[in-house]
Scaffold this motif. Structure first.
Motif, short mmCIF file in Angstrom:
data_model
loop_
_atom_site.label_atom_id
_atom_site.label_comp_id
_atom_site.label_asym_id
_atom_site.label_seq_id
_atom_site.Cartn_x
_atom_site.Cartn_y
_atom_site.Cartn_z
N GLY A 1 41.65 -6.34 7.51
CA GLY A 1 40.25 -6.76 7.55
C GLY A 1 40.13 -8.27 7.36
N GLU A 2 40.98 -8.83 6.48
CA GLU A 2 40.98 -10.27 6.25
C GLU A 2 41.42 -11.02 7.51
OE1 GLU A 2 39.69 -11.71 3.81
OE2 GLU A 2 39.77 -10.37 2.09
N GLN A 3 42.38 -10.44 8.24
CA GLN A 3 42.79 -11.09 9.49
C GLN A 3 41.60 -11.10 10.48
OE1 GLN A 3 45.85 -10.86 13.28
NE2 GLN A 3 46.15 -9.40 11.64
N ASP A 38 39.12 -20.06 3.80
CA ASP A 38 39.11 -19.03 2.74
C ASP A 38 39.82 -17.77 3.22
OD1 ASP A 38 37.48 -20.75 1.27
OD2 ASP A 38 35.62 -19.63 1.66
N GLU A 39 39.50 -17.34 4.45
CA GLU A 39 40.07 -16.07 4.95
C GLU A 39 41.57 -16.21 5.19
OE1 GLU A 39 38.10 -13.91 4.36
OE2 GLU A 39 36.09 -14.16 5.18
N ALA A 40 42.00 -17.40 5.61
CA ALA A 40 43.44 -17.63 5.78
C ALA A 40 44.14 -17.41 4.44
CB ALA A 40 43.69 -19.04 6.29
N ARG A 41 43.53 -17.94 3.40
CA ARG A 41 44.11 -17.80 2.06
C ARG A 41 44.12 -16.33 1.62
NH1 ARG A 41 41.18 -21.82 -0.21
NH2 ARG A 41 39.48 -20.35 -0.45
N HIS A 42 43.07 -15.59 1.99
CA HIS A 42 43.03 -14.17 1.60
C HIS A 42 44.14 -13.38 2.31
CE1 HIS A 42 38.46 -14.63 0.60
NE2 HIS A 42 39.25 -15.40 -0.13
N VAL A 43 44.36 -13.69 3.58
CA VAL A 43 45.45 -13.04 4.31
C VAL A 43 46.78 -13.32 3.59
CG1 VAL A 43 46.82 -13.11 6.44
CG2 VAL A 43 44.32 -13.11 6.58
N ASP A 93 35.09 -16.02 -3.47
CA ASP A 93 34.93 -16.48 -2.08
C ASP A 93 34.04 -15.53 -1.29
OD1 ASP A 93 36.68 -18.57 -2.62
OD2 ASP A 93 38.40 -17.67 -1.59
N GLU A 94 34.28 -14.21 -1.45
CA GLU A 94 33.51 -13.24 -0.67
C GLU A 94 32.03 -13.29 -1.03
OE1 GLU A 94 35.14 -12.42 1.71
OE2 GLU A 94 37.12 -11.65 1.23
N ALA A 95 31.74 -13.60 -2.30
CA ALA A 95 30.33 -13.72 -2.71
C ALA A 95 29.67 -14.84 -1.89
CB ALA A 95 30.23 -14.01 -4.20
N ARG A 96 30.40 -15.91 -1.66
CA ARG A 96 29.88 -17.04 -0.86
C ARG A 96 29.71 -16.62 0.59
NH1 ARG A 96 33.39 -20.50 -2.77
NH2 ARG A 96 34.87 -20.30 -1.06
N HIS A 97 30.68 -15.82 1.10
CA HIS A 97 30.61 -15.40 2.51
C HIS A 97 29.40 -14.50 2.76
CE1 HIS A 97 35.29 -15.91 2.56
NE2 HIS A 97 34.64 -17.02 2.29
N THR A 98 29.19 -13.54 1.84
CA THR A 98 28.02 -12.68 1.97
C THR A 98 26.74 -13.52 1.83
OG1 THR A 98 29.30 -10.86 1.07
CG2 THR A 98 26.94 -10.59 1.07
FE LIG Z 1 38.15 -12.54 2.80
#
Ligand SMILES: [Fe+2]
Ligand SMILES: [Fe+2]
Length: 367
Positions: A111-113, A141-146, A220-225
């Motif tokens: 999902g992160e990818q 951010d998502e690169a870091r989550h992956v 990070d996800e709180a910021r994305h939402t």
């Molecule tokens: Fe993420």
């Protein structure tokens, strides 16, 4: 053919499965002054809150196995409070929980990818400069989550393939031609579910590395939402009726796919195989767990049940941005009736959770 070989650069670039064709309109914006203050400040916050996964977390530390097995959930069913689970030797609990956690975390990783690719698309596709700048920070951010989820799974077991439902959902968001559909599918539905589940897991786990990882990731996800809510909350009220309806339908369909991806017979078979490999007869497991179903139900209720993320987060978010109508409510109710029965459907439909104003504080409230 002769060429200078460089061992650090692979000759072959892996292609896994059919590619997804995507075409969306890229928009230039020649106006650079801040216009949507709320989104410009999220961008600034995103810059301020960067972290480095390989530096800021202690990857040399061994996973605390005892702590890890204390909050085990079997395909979404929390069984770690049962006498059965507690009676198993640590070695068995570790074997079972590391493999099934890898299965679940693998889908988070995939999902992160998907989030990484969509965030990159949004840089080109969104019309407002503030929103482009913000999407650039989310891409990082998502690169870091992956990177971080892959590293954690590596300490547990191995990466499992993506579930078909999640793959179908990612495909539909990645190939959506209009940025508003991408934003609804990713920033509202997928990010909403991820934030809810990461927060829940973060609150419950006592494994130090996982807890720290999820603290960083959910921030990070709180910021994305928050981006989805602020941006779409700004855009949706200005749309015509038919486009609003299309977005509502897309939101519902995305949620339906996402929930369907979390169950399924393939997943049940996988879980049963895990028990067998750990030397426990899966039929015994079912019998023992059936005798403790009250304890399991109590635990499940604490997190709102299987549809907790939907009635407790995704729907309040859709309501906030103007994508939840009486018609949409009917679609959700029908989905619950078909999958959970009329009684549960009535309970979910009557739930009226308010969306927290400060999402980051809400994440931290979990403890
Ligand atoms: Fe993420
Ligand atoms: Fe995200």
């Amino acid at each position: 053919m002769t060429h200078q070989s460089d061992a650090s650069l692979p000759d072959r670039h892996p292609v896994e499965g059919p590619a997804v064709e995507t075409a969306y309109t890229a928009l230039y914006n020649w106006s650079y002054a801040p216009e949507i203050e709320e989104i410009r400040s999220l961008y600034a916050n995103g810059l301020e809150r960067q972290w480095i996964a390989m530096r800021d977390l202690d990857w040399d530390a061994e996973i605390d196995r005892e702590a890890f097995t204390q909050t085990f959930s079997m395909g979404g069913i929390p069984i770690s409070e049962t006498a059965f689970w507690k009676s198993l030797p640590l070695e068995t609990r570790w074997e079972v929980s590391k493999v099934s956690a890898s299965f679940m975390l693998s889908n988070f990783l995939h999902g992160e990818q998907g989030a990484l690719m969509v965030a990159g698309q949004l840089v080109s596709a969104v019309p407002d400069m503030d929103a482009k700048l913000y999407a650039a920070t989310q891409t990082l951010d998502e690169a870091r989550h992956v990177e971080a989820f892959a590293a954690y799974i590596d300490k547990l077991d191995h990466v499992f393939p993506i579930t078909p439902g999640l793959k179908a959902l990612l495909d539909s968001v990645i190939s959506a031609p209009d940025w508003k559909f991408k934003a609804v599918g990713m920033q509202i539905v997928i990010e909403g579910l991820a934030l809810y589940l990461f927060r829940d897991m973060r609150t419950q786990t006592v494994e130090p590395l996982l807890k720290k990882l999820l603290t960083y990731v959910s921030r990070d996800e709180a910021r994305h939402t928050g981006y989805g809510i602020r941006y779409l909350g700004h855009v949706v009220p200005r749309l015509g009726e038919s486009e609003t309806r299309e977005l509502q339908d897309f939101a519902f369909e995305s949620t339906r796919l996402l929930m369907a991806s979390r169950v399924g017979s393939a997943m049940r078979d996988d879980i049963m195989a895990v028990w067998e490999n750990a030397g426990v007869d899966p039929d015994d497991v079912l019998v023992r767990l059936a005798s403790e179903r009250d304890i399991i139900a109590e635990n499940l209720n604490r997190t709102g049940g299987r549809y907790g993320p939907v009635s407790g987060f995704i729907i309040p978010t859709l309501r906030r941005i103007g994508l939840y109508s009486e018609r949409t409510a009917g679609q959700f109710k029908q989905m619950w009736t078909e999958t959970q029965g009329a009684e549960a459907a009535a309970r979910y439909a009557s739930s009226s959770v308010e969306l927290p104003d400060d999402l980051e504080r809400w994440v931290n409230e979990g403890g």
